[in-house]
Enzyme design. Structure first.
Site, PDB file in Angstrom:
ATOM      1  N   HIS A 107       0.861  -1.190   0.000  1.00 40.21           N
ATOM      2  CA  HIS A 107       0.000   0.000   0.000  1.00 40.21           C
ATOM      3  C   HIS A 107       0.890   1.230   0.000  1.00 40.21           C
ATOM      4  O   HIS A 107       2.000   1.212   0.514  1.00 40.21           O
ATOM      5  CB  HIS A 107      -0.881  -0.039   1.251  1.00 40.21           C
ATOM      6  CG  HIS A 107      -1.982   0.967   1.296  1.00 40.21           C
ATOM      7  ND1 HIS A 107      -1.754   2.296   1.588  1.00 40.21           N
ATOM      8  CD2 HIS A 107      -3.318   0.840   1.101  1.00 40.21           C
ATOM      9  CE1 HIS A 107      -2.906   2.931   1.588  1.00 40.21           C
ATOM     10  NE2 HIS A 107      -3.876   2.079   1.285  1.00 40.21           N
TER      11      HIS A 107
ATOM     12  N   ASP B 206       2.488  -4.560   8.172  1.00 39.55           N
ATOM     13  CA  ASP B 206       1.257  -3.811   7.934  1.00 39.55           C
ATOM     14  C   ASP B 206       0.094  -4.796   8.050  1.00 39.55           C
ATOM     15  O   ASP B 206      -0.126  -5.630   7.168  1.00 39.55           O
ATOM     16  CB  ASP B 206       1.308  -3.177   6.546  1.00 39.55           C
ATOM     17  CG  ASP B 206       0.001  -2.508   6.141  1.00 39.55           C
ATOM     18  OD1 ASP B 206      -0.966  -2.530   6.931  1.00 39.55           O
ATOM     19  OD2 ASP B 206      -0.070  -1.965   5.015  1.00 39.55           O
TER      20      ASP B 206
ATOM     21  N   GLN C  46      -5.128  -5.256   6.724  1.00 37.14           N
ATOM     22  CA  GLN C  46      -6.093  -6.182   6.127  1.00 37.14           C
ATOM     23  C   GLN C  46      -6.117  -7.536   6.814  1.00 37.14           C
ATOM     24  O   GLN C  46      -6.871  -8.415   6.402  1.00 37.14           O
ATOM     25  CB  GLN C  46      -5.779  -6.358   4.638  1.00 37.14           C
ATOM     26  CG  GLN C  46      -5.898  -5.100   3.808  1.00 37.14           C
ATOM     27  CD  GLN C  46      -7.322  -4.555   3.744  1.00 37.14           C
ATOM     28  OE1 GLN C  46      -8.292  -5.276   3.984  1.00 37.14           O
ATOM     29  NE2 GLN C  46      -7.448  -3.277   3.417  1.00 37.14           N
TER      30      GLN C  46
ATOM     31  N   CYS D 264      -4.790   2.269  -3.802  1.00 29.48           N
ATOM     32  CA  CYS D 264      -3.533   2.761  -3.220  1.00 29.48           C
ATOM     33  C   CYS D 264      -2.390   1.773  -3.428  1.00 29.48           C
ATOM     34  O   CYS D 264      -1.505   1.645  -2.582  1.00 29.48           O
ATOM     35  CB  CYS D 264      -3.692   3.084  -1.733  1.00 29.48           C
ATOM     36  SG  CYS D 264      -4.745   4.503  -1.421  1.00 29.48           S
TER      37      CYS D 264
END
Length: 420
Positions: free
Chosen positions: A128, A205, A208, A374
């Site tokens: 992202h 990250d 999600q 993104c």
């Protein structure tokens, strides 16, 4: 003897989400844009309203009753989040506005002070923008070099190539746990283990993954992990950074101001211990409390149960999409159980622009996302200008997938009539 059908998870929880019970363009809403943001249960809405109606006050700074209640709820939410990701200490959870700010915090507070010319940062082509742009800025300032893991033929993280990239020059590996476009679930434990053998730090990250999978930062053994509250049934404007306490304490402050100090003099200041060292100014109090309520809600259901139900939905979604020959879905194909990938599908349909598909679907009451999500570099890599994306959550049903697929077929047929 009466045999009653066991209710699905969605049938049990949908009553908790007021926004789902409405019509859009004269049709029942089918909300399939959960990777962009999730809807909020009553428990979260009530927590926000209760704070503002019953004990709205600033935290940490007051000795009166309302301030005490606000502080207890605000810090109580931190404890809940720490337990949710299995952090060692609540102090290892730093409140941020969102995951983007959390990554920037690490990039500036750690990256600018630890990276030197020639040091290497390993990312992947599926990142992202929030896990790409901060490192571009830091690399430009420090002289560090960015390297990128590419995709396997099945459009997943290429672990074998990653092994060839990591070296003694590697100082940081920063990768997404679950791709918001490809839906692949990356092997973050193995990625971390390999990086640590070379002394590199690892940031994950989890935007999600935290809403959909059980997260255990101790098992992953990552140095930092970020997530965004609004994707996990919480309010907007709140996210968090997990970091190992020793590393966080060694990092300088990211922002200066009230709340993050120990003592302030005219010519110098000393700083508070973690987590407050990184939380300058009046925080998003209601939002943090709301995120705590969201974590309670998810935890009461059980993340294993959420993942298992979403795996069923994913298998069903892919089974239906395979019936549409015009559709090209990106990322690994879901297996018969659906548990090998996230509950989303990014796809294209010939020459039909994803925005046009999304517009027609909206007329049928179906909300999906269209664009580059993104992940512009990834879209260039897979040679797609943009994609349409249907993303599921535990309150979605197979019947909603049926509505989506019928509307999608109608949209493809409509544009086929125009352009055919």
């Amino acid at each position: 003897m009466t045999i009653t059908k066991e209710r699905t998870l969605a049938e049990i929880v949908r009553k908790d989400f007021p926004i789902l019970h409405q019509e859009v363009n004269g049709k029942p809403l089918v909300y399939l844009d959960n990777a962009a943001t999730s809807q909020k249960p009553l428990a979260v809405l009530d927590a926000l309203r209760n704070y503002y109606e019953q004990y709205n006050s600033n935290v940490h700074r007051g000795v009166h009753t309302l301030s005490g209640k606000a502080t207890d709820a605000y810090e109580g939410a931190r404890v809940k989040i720490a337990k949710f990701v299995n952090a060692n200490l609540p102090e290892e959870i730093i409140y941020t506005r969102n995951a983007s700010e959390a990554i920037n915090l690490v990039a500036y507070a750690w990256g600018l002070t630890h990276l030197q010319p020639g040091d290497e940062i390993i990312l992947s082509v599926m990142e992202h923008h929030s896990n790409l742009v901060p490192w571009q800025l830091v690399a430009k300032t420090t002289g560090a070099v960015l390297k990128f893991v590419e995709l396997t033929p099945s459009e997943e993280f290429d672990l074998e190539q990653y092994k060839t990239l990591v070296s003694d020059k590697t100082k940081l590996v920063s990768v997404v746990h679950v791709s918001n476009t490809l839906g692949c679930i990356n092997p973050v434990e193995e990625i971390t283990e390999i990086a640590h053998k070379y002394g590199a730090k690892v940031l994950i990250d989890a935007c999600q993954s935290a809403p959909h999978l059980p997260i255990d930062v101790q098992k992953i053994n990552c140095d930092w992990l970020v997530a965004s509250g609004h994707k996990m049934c919480g309010p907007t404007g709140i996210g968090f950074l997990y970091g190992k306490a020793k590393i966080l304490r060694a990092m300088p402050p990211f922002l200066g101001g009230g709340e993050m100090i120990a003592d302030v003099f005219l010519d110098n200041s000393t700083y508070a211990d973690i987590p407050h060292k990184f939380e300058a100014g009046t925080p998003a109090i209601a939002e943090a409390i709301g995120l705590g309520a969201a974590v309670d809600y998810l935890s009461n259901i059980g993340m294993e149960k959420i993942h298992a139900y979403e795996a069923e939905l994913t298998a069903y979604l892919f089974e239906q999409l395979r019936q549409i020959p015009e559709i090209r879905v990106y990322g690994p194909q879901a297996n018969s159980t659906g548990g090998n990938r996230a509950a989303l599908a990014s796809f294209t349909s010939g020459n039909v622009h994803p925005h046009d598909l999304s517009t027609i679907l909206d007329q049928a009451g179906v909300a999906i996302r269209a664009g580059h999500h993104c992940t512009q570099p990834l879209h260039r890599y897979i040679k797609a200008q943009s994609t349409a994306r249907a993303s599921l959550y535990f309150y979605n049903t197979k019947e909603e997938i049926d509505v989506f697929v019928v509307a999608l077929k109608d949209a493809i047929e409509f544009f086929g009539g125009i352009f055919g």
